[in-house]
Design a protein around this motif. Structure first.
Motif, PDB file in Angstrom:
ATOM      1  N   ASP A 194       6.701   7.954  -8.855  1.00 60.22           N
ATOM      2  CA  ASP A 194       5.365   7.736  -9.146  1.00 60.22           C
ATOM      3  C   ASP A 194       5.082   6.354  -9.977  1.00 60.22           C
ATOM      4  OD1 ASP A 194       4.046   9.738  -8.530  1.00 60.22           O
ATOM      5  OD2 ASP A 194       4.272  11.054 -10.128  1.00 60.22           O
ATOM      6  N   VAL A 195       4.434   5.454  -9.576  1.00 58.13           N
ATOM      7  CA  VAL A 195       4.086   4.119 -10.280  1.00 58.13           C
ATOM      8  C   VAL A 195       2.733   4.019 -10.566  1.00 58.13           C
ATOM      9  CG1 VAL A 195       6.585   3.193  -9.545  1.00 58.13           C
ATOM     10  CG2 VAL A 195       4.269   2.836  -8.057  1.00 58.13           C
ATOM     11  N   ASP A 196       2.001   2.993 -11.430  1.00 58.54           N
ATOM     12  CA  ASP A 196       0.941   2.765 -11.530  1.00 58.54           C
ATOM     13  C   ASP A 196       0.727   1.559 -10.975  1.00 58.54           C
ATOM     14  OD1 ASP A 196      -0.184   5.058 -12.670  1.00 58.54           O
ATOM     15  OD2 ASP A 196       0.761   4.461 -14.943  1.00 58.54           O
ATOM     16  N   ILE A 197      -0.365   1.080 -10.433  1.00 51.67           N
ATOM     17  CA  ILE A 197      -0.723  -0.169  -9.940  1.00 51.67           C
ATOM     18  C   ILE A 197      -1.917  -0.722 -10.663  1.00 51.67           C
ATOM     19  CG2 ILE A 197      -1.347  -1.424  -7.796  1.00 51.67           C
ATOM     20  CD1 ILE A 197       0.778   0.308  -6.808  1.00 51.67           C
ATOM     21  N   GLU A 198      -1.620  -2.154 -10.727  1.00 53.92           N
ATOM     22  CA  GLU A 198      -2.764  -2.766 -11.572  1.00 53.92           C
ATOM     23  C   GLU A 198      -3.103  -4.243 -11.210  1.00 53.92           C
ATOM     24  OE1 GLU A 198      -5.168  -1.627 -14.171  1.00 53.92           O
ATOM     25  OE2 GLU A 198      -5.648  -3.613 -13.529  1.00 53.92           O
ATOM     26  N   THR A 199      -4.377  -4.726 -10.684  1.00 48.97           N
ATOM     27  CA  THR A 199      -4.290  -6.041 -10.201  1.00 48.97           C
ATOM     28  C   THR A 199      -4.729  -6.967 -11.494  1.00 48.97           C
ATOM     29  OG1 THR A 199      -6.594  -5.704  -9.619  1.00 48.97           O
ATOM     30  CG2 THR A 199      -4.831  -5.638  -7.774  1.00 48.97           C
ATOM     31  N   ASP A 200      -5.132  -6.421 -12.538  1.00 47.94           N
ATOM     32  CA  ASP A 200      -5.400  -7.308 -13.806  1.00 47.94           C
ATOM     33  C   ASP A 200      -4.258  -7.552 -14.731  1.00 47.94           C
ATOM     34  OD1 ASP A 200      -6.269  -8.568 -16.159  1.00 47.94           O
ATOM     35  OD2 ASP A 200      -8.288  -7.435 -15.836  1.00 47.94           O
ATOM     36  N   ILE A 201      -3.510  -8.627 -14.829  1.00 50.34           N
ATOM     37  CA  ILE A 201      -2.544  -8.825 -15.714  1.00 50.34           C
ATOM     38  C   ILE A 201      -2.757  -8.503 -17.014  1.00 50.34           C
ATOM     39  CG2 ILE A 201      -2.681 -11.368 -15.845  1.00 50.34           C
ATOM     40  CD1 ILE A 201       0.343 -11.789 -15.705  1.00 50.34           C
ATOM     41  N   ASP A 202      -3.785  -8.862 -17.475  1.00 48.57           N
ATOM     42  CA  ASP A 202      -3.894  -8.459 -19.096  1.00 48.57           C
ATOM     43  C   ASP A 202      -3.999  -7.043 -19.335  1.00 48.57           C
ATOM     44  OD1 ASP A 202      -4.240 -11.307 -19.899  1.00 48.57           O
ATOM     45  OD2 ASP A 202      -5.873 -11.349 -18.532  1.00 48.57           O
ATOM     46  N   VAL A 203      -4.718  -6.310 -18.383  1.00 51.30           N
ATOM     47  CA  VAL A 203      -4.642  -4.815 -18.554  1.00 51.30           C
ATOM     48  C   VAL A 203      -3.412  -4.330 -18.306  1.00 51.30           C
ATOM     49  CG1 VAL A 203      -5.409  -2.465 -17.413  1.00 51.30           C
ATOM     50  CG2 VAL A 203      -6.845  -4.844 -17.659  1.00 51.30           C
ATOM     51  N   ALA A 204      -2.591  -4.946 -17.279  1.00 51.35           N
ATOM     52  CA  ALA A 204      -1.145  -4.328 -17.009  1.00 51.35           C
ATOM     53  C   ALA A 204      -0.087  -4.550 -18.333  1.00 51.35           C
ATOM     54  CB  ALA A 204      -0.456  -4.977 -15.919  1.00 51.35           C
ATOM     55  N   ILE A 205      -0.413  -5.680 -18.902  1.00 49.88           N
ATOM     56  CA  ILE A 205       0.795  -6.050 -19.886  1.00 49.88           C
ATOM     57  C   ILE A 205       0.429  -5.374 -21.118  1.00 49.88           C
ATOM     58  CG2 ILE A 205       1.436  -7.854 -21.286  1.00 49.88           C
ATOM     59  CD1 ILE A 205       1.672  -9.587 -18.997  1.00 49.88           C
ATOM     60  N   LYS A 206      -0.576  -4.764 -21.433  1.00 50.99           N
ATOM     61  CA  LYS A 206      -1.249  -4.276 -22.737  1.00 50.99           C
ATOM     62  C   LYS A 206      -0.045  -3.073 -23.086  1.00 50.99           C
ATOM     63  CE  LYS A 206      -5.296  -2.621 -25.194  1.00 50.99           C
ATOM     64  NZ  LYS A 206      -4.452  -2.008 -25.952  1.00 50.99           N
ATOM     65  N   ASP A 207       0.231  -3.350 -24.222  1.00 52.62           N
ATOM     66  CA  ASP A 207       1.289  -2.504 -24.876  1.00 52.62           C
ATOM     67  C   ASP A 207       2.618  -2.033 -23.977  1.00 52.62           C
ATOM     68  OD1 ASP A 207      -0.299  -2.033 -27.135  1.00 52.62           O
ATOM     69  OD2 ASP A 207      -1.583  -0.385 -25.926  1.00 52.62           O
ATOM     70  N   SER A 232       0.850  -0.992   0.022  1.00 48.60           N
ATOM     71  CA  SER A 232      -0.010  -0.223   0.055  1.00 48.60           C
ATOM     72  C   SER A 232       1.029   1.095  -0.095  1.00 48.60           C
ATOM     73  CB  SER A 232      -0.656   0.040   1.224  1.00 48.60           C
ATOM     74  OG  SER A 232      -0.344  -0.142   2.277  1.00 48.60           O
ATOM     75  N   GLY A 233       0.274   2.346  -0.491  1.00 48.20           N
ATOM     76  CA  GLY A 233       1.175   3.585  -0.408  1.00 48.20           C
ATOM     77  C   GLY A 233       1.753   3.984  -1.641  1.00 48.20           C
ATOM     78  N   PHE A 234       1.685   2.788  -2.485  1.00 49.48           N
ATOM     79  CA  PHE A 234       2.556   3.136  -3.960  1.00 49.48           C
ATOM     80  C   PHE A 234       1.684   3.985  -4.993  1.00 49.48           C
ATOM     81  CE2 PHE A 234       5.772   0.390  -2.305  1.00 49.48           C
ATOM     82  CZ  PHE A 234       6.722   1.109  -2.623  1.00 49.48           C
ATOM     83  N   ALA A 235       0.305   3.824  -5.043  1.00 46.06           N
ATOM     84  CA  ALA A 235      -0.338   4.302  -5.863  1.00 46.06           C
ATOM     85  C   ALA A 235      -0.569   5.869  -5.338  1.00 46.06           C
ATOM     86  CB  ALA A 235      -1.983   3.768  -5.860  1.00 46.06           C
ATOM     87  N   VAL A 236      -0.337   7.047  -6.272  1.00 49.49           N
ATOM     88  CA  VAL A 236      -0.459   8.201  -5.639  1.00 49.49           C
ATOM     89  C   VAL A 236      -1.641   8.532  -4.850  1.00 49.49           C
ATOM     90  CG1 VAL A 236      -0.351  10.568  -6.575  1.00 49.49           C
ATOM     91  CG2 VAL A 236       1.036   8.732  -7.836  1.00 49.49           C
ATOM     92  N   SER A 237      -2.905   7.827  -5.441  1.00 49.06           N
ATOM     93  CA  SER A 237      -3.940   8.399  -4.624  1.00 49.06           C
ATOM     94  C   SER A 237      -3.946   7.730  -3.240  1.00 49.06           C
ATOM     95  CB  SER A 237      -5.223   7.706  -5.329  1.00 49.06           C
ATOM     96  OG  SER A 237      -5.007   6.517  -5.481  1.00 49.06           O
ATOM     97  N   ASP A 238      -3.373   6.830  -2.753  1.00 48.58           N
ATOM     98  CA  ASP A 238      -3.316   6.415  -1.481  1.00 48.58           C
ATOM     99  C   ASP A 238      -2.385   6.909  -0.498  1.00 48.58           C
ATOM    100  OD1 ASP A 238      -4.738   4.096  -2.594  1.00 48.58           O
ATOM    101  OD2 ASP A 238      -2.984   2.449  -2.317  1.00 48.58           O
ATOM    102  N   ARG A 239      -1.414   7.763  -1.254  1.00 52.35           N
ATOM    103  CA  ARG A 239      -0.491   8.410  -0.354  1.00 52.35           C
ATOM    104  C   ARG A 239      -0.813   9.406   0.517  1.00 52.35           C
ATOM    105  NH1 ARG A 239       4.190   9.160  -4.975  1.00 52.35           N
ATOM    106  NH2 ARG A 239       4.156   6.930  -5.765  1.00 52.35           N
ATOM    107  N   PRO A 240      -0.346   9.230   1.985  1.00 56.94           N
ATOM    108  CA  PRO A 240      -0.220  10.337   2.738  1.00 56.94           C
ATOM    109  C   PRO A 240       0.196  11.695   2.146  1.00 56.94           C
ATOM    110  CG  PRO A 240       1.006   9.062   3.552  1.00 56.94           C
ATOM    111  CD  PRO A 240       0.654   8.293   2.516  1.00 56.94           C
ATOM    112  N   GLU A 241      -0.149  12.782   2.441  1.00 59.26           N
ATOM    113  CA  GLU A 241       0.375  13.986   1.698  1.00 59.26           C
ATOM    114  C   GLU A 241       2.084  14.302   1.945  1.00 59.26           C
ATOM    115  OE1 GLU A 241      -0.089  16.934  -0.543  1.00 59.26           O
ATOM    116  OE2 GLU A 241      -1.862  15.895   0.174  1.00 59.26           O
ATOM    117  N   HIS A 242       2.291  13.885   3.005  1.00 61.69           N
ATOM    118  CA  HIS A 242       3.935  13.835   3.181  1.00 61.69           C
ATOM    119  C   HIS A 242       4.643  13.126   2.315  1.00 61.69           C
ATOM    120  CE1 HIS A 242       3.037  10.709   5.995  1.00 61.69           C
ATOM    121  NE2 HIS A 242       4.260  10.220   5.854  1.00 61.69           N
ATOM    122  N   ALA A 243       4.124  11.910   1.857  1.00 59.52           N
ATOM    123  CA  ALA A 243       4.673  10.790   1.143  1.00 59.52           C
ATOM    124  C   ALA A 243       4.563  10.904  -0.503  1.00 59.52           C
ATOM    125  CB  ALA A 243       4.190   9.426   1.444  1.00 59.52           C
TER     126      ALA A 243
END
Ligand code: NCD
Length: 349
Positions: A241-254, A224-235
């Protein structure tokens, strides 16, 4: 063999014959590190310096007799508290190709089994005039502690789930060889992100090179904490900046790059996955899934790999795979790091 001070050459050869041995001048090198603990404090220019020097080192490795003894009189001690094949052998070879004295100490045959503390072990090794201590430890942060108790430079060869900076550097080198530039490339890391030090250092390094990093795995194996939306302000500024994706087919696309990661069962608490079968069904990097990536995508794995679990055997040995190149490039990158540290020590910084 470790040499004592009176046996050491008065003037180590570091730097003297480097231009001749490597066919390079090092005036453009940017390097400000006494230790290599993680990539979170590396500048873009420092990573570029390591990569460009690794290219010269790779030329040395590709010679019929792979020797450039520019680190004579320099002592490297490998201190490994966790199993390792490639990282440990890679550092040994890197030091030997450059003419350094290299010693490997395994925790299970050292005085650690007699109860000696990490700090005492490190102090003992640095009293033997070690110039570099390469350390792998199951506790996150252990190399940071060690670096405060020794005059030697400490290189982190993997600490718990925290960091593995030399793996990230060798991955960047391998990608730059293939792609030229990592800017705006989509790099997807799939697997046990929570417990992976390779993923953690990779996200710093790849982001610093301008790549778009996507972390993919089951929710129980994503930190937790890696998605920008999850982060506390100070972090917000303390993590790449990384994106988080639980669906491998969506993640691997392109994707330009897909990196499969091993399940770190030795670090997991249990109860994180319903079953191995379920995991491989949902997250194994297979030929079918890779067909959604770019045609000329690159498939990476830091090793050791478990074929049939996180990666399909056919793709692991297929033409898009760089798994063997990563291993060879690892030696070149570690040679570059030893050389940069030796040069800095010689300049007395
Ligand atoms: C990795 C490590 O030790 O973190 N291996 C390596 O150094 N090449 C990855 C792993 O163990 O899964």
């Amino acid at each position: 063999m470790v040499t004592n001070d009176s046996e050491r050459p008065v003037e180590p050869l570091v730097g003297q014959s480097a231009e001749g041995a490597l066919g390079t001048a090092s005036q453009d090198v940017v390097w400000n590190h006494d230790h290599v603990l993680d990539l979170d404090d590396f500048l873009y220019e420092e990573i570029e310096s390591v990569i460009s020097l690794a290219g010269k080192m790779r030329e040395v490795l590709d010679r019929r007799i792979a020797r450039a003894p520019i680190l004579r009189g320099f002592t490297v001690i490998n201190l490994f508290f966790e199993p390792s094949t490639r990282t440990r052998a890679s550092f040994e070879l890197a030091g030997k190709v450059l003419g350094a004295d290299v010693i490997s100490v395994s925790a299970n045959t050292s005085s650690v089994v007699k109860g000696e503390s990490l700090i005492d072990t490190v102090k003992t090794l640095s009293a033997m005039t070690a110039d570099v201590i390469v350390m792998r430890h199951e506790m996150s942060g252990a190399p940071y502690l060690a670096s405060r108790h020794t005059r030697a430079s400490v290189i982190n060869a993997g600490d718990g789930s925290h960091a593995h900076p030399t793996q990230a550097l060798l991955d960047i080198y391998t990608l730059k060889q293939r792609l030229g530039d990592l800017k705006d490339k989509k790099i997807v890391m799939v697997g046990d992100i929570s417990h992976s030090r390779v993923a953690r250092s990779g996200m710093w390094g790849f982001s610093a090179m301008g790549a778009n990093v996507v972390l993919c795995g089951p929710p129980t194996l994503l930190p937790s904490g890696f998605a920008v939306s999850d982060r506390p302000e100070h972090a917000r500024t303390a993590l790449p900046d990384v994106d988080i994706e639980t669906d491998i087919d969506v993640a691997i696309k392109d994707a330009d790059v897909v990196m499969a990661l091993r399940l770190q069962k030795e670090r997991q608490q249990g109860g994180l996955l319903p079953s191995l079968h379920e995991y491989s069904r949902l997250y194994q990097v297979t030929a079918e899934r890779l067909s959604k990536a770019k045609n000329n995508h690159i498939l990476m794995h830091p090793g050791p790999k478990n074929e049939g679990i996180e990666i399909g055997g056919d793709v692991a040995s297929g033409s898009n795979s760089t798994i063997e190149e990563q291993v060879t490039n690892g030696v070149a990158v570690r040679m570059a790091l030893l050389y940069l540290i030796a040069q800095r020590n010689q300049r007395g910084n």
